[in-house]
Write a protein that holds these residues in place. Structure first.
Motif, short mmCIF file in Angstrom:
data_model
loop_
_atom_site.label_atom_id
_atom_site.label_comp_id
_atom_site.label_asym_id
_atom_site.label_seq_id
_atom_site.Cartn_x
_atom_site.Cartn_y
_atom_site.Cartn_z
N GLN A 95 50.41 -12.01 66.21
CA GLN A 95 51.59 -11.28 65.71
C GLN A 95 51.35 -9.79 65.54
O GLN A 95 52.22 -8.99 65.88
N GLU A 96 50.20 -9.41 65.02
CA GLU A 96 49.94 -7.98 64.80
C GLU A 96 50.00 -7.21 66.12
O GLU A 96 50.64 -6.16 66.20
N PHE A 99 53.67 -7.10 67.46
CA PHE A 99 54.52 -6.11 66.80
C PHE A 99 54.10 -4.68 67.17
O PHE A 99 54.96 -3.81 67.31
N GLU A 100 52.81 -4.44 67.35
CA GLU A 100 52.37 -3.11 67.79
C GLU A 100 52.85 -2.83 69.22
O GLU A 100 53.22 -1.70 69.53
N ILE A 102 55.58 -4.04 70.56
CA ILE A 102 57.02 -3.78 70.45
C ILE A 102 57.27 -2.35 69.97
O ILE A 102 58.10 -1.63 70.55
N LEU A 103 56.56 -1.93 68.94
CA LEU A 103 56.73 -0.57 68.42
C LEU A 103 56.35 0.48 69.48
O LEU A 103 57.05 1.47 69.66
N CYS A 118 60.56 -8.55 72.16
CA CYS A 118 61.62 -9.04 71.28
C CYS A 118 62.00 -10.48 71.63
O CYS A 118 62.27 -11.29 70.74
N VAL A 121 59.46 -12.76 70.05
CA VAL A 121 59.73 -12.95 68.62
C VAL A 121 60.92 -13.89 68.44
O VAL A 121 60.88 -14.81 67.61
N PHE A 137 56.36 -15.41 59.50
CA PHE A 137 56.14 -13.96 59.50
C PHE A 137 55.65 -13.41 58.16
O PHE A 137 55.63 -12.20 57.95
#
Length: 162
Positions: A95-96, A99-100, A102-103, A118, A121, A137
């Motif tokens: 997950q980490e 999300f990085e 995605i950012l 996305c 997720v 999450f």
């Protein structure tokens, strides 16, 4: 430097990459058009490990573009959502990192990667209850029972659309 550009990550690592590969990034493409590739391009919002993953993605996408992801997702498995299974394997990260990615995809304006992240997720969330999603999450439940009931009542239409 010619056909290559040097990208400098948040942690100061300089990575040289072909312009044709990294130009999938709207941000970098416009920076190259504005100032050329003679200068290093600082990416203060992207760690080097994530930048390397993004370069790997762009390299594959250059030769084998990602398919448009159909929405809403038809499956809770990202494998069923993409036609090129390389993309499903690429995005199966913890997950980490997800999300990085995605950012960073959002910051670098790499729409297909942002969409893939996305969708990953969304696939994780598909078919789960709100409590299961919170657990998945690590989201604290910070509503009182009264607030939660009010939110459920106000958004009844959302549940009915499934």
């Amino acid at each position: 430097m010619g056909d290559k550009v040097k990208l400098v990550s948040q942690d100061g690592e300089a990575i040289e990459v072909e312009k044709s590969i990294i130009s999938l990034s709207g941000l970098i493409k416009s920076m190259l058009e504005d100032s050329g590739a003679d200068e290093d391009i600082p990416l203060p919002n992207v760690k080097s490990a994530i930048l390397k993953k993004i370069i790997e993605y762009c390299q594959h996408a250059k030769d084998s573009p990602q398919n448009e992801i159909e929405k809403p997702l038809k499956s809770a498995s990202i494998q069923d959502v993409v036609t090129d299974k390389w993309y499903a394997t690429f995005i199966e990260v913890d997950q980490e990192v997800l999300f990085e990615l995605i950012l960073a995809a959002n910051y670098l304006d790499i729409k297909p990667l942002l969409e893939l992240g996305c969708a990953s997720v969304a696939a994780m969330m598909k078919g789960k209850t709100p409590d299961q999603i919170r657990a998945l999450f690590h989201i604290e439940k910070d509503f009182t029972p009264e607030e939660e009931n009010q939110i459920i009542a106000e958004n009844k239409w959302a549940e009915e659309s499934f």
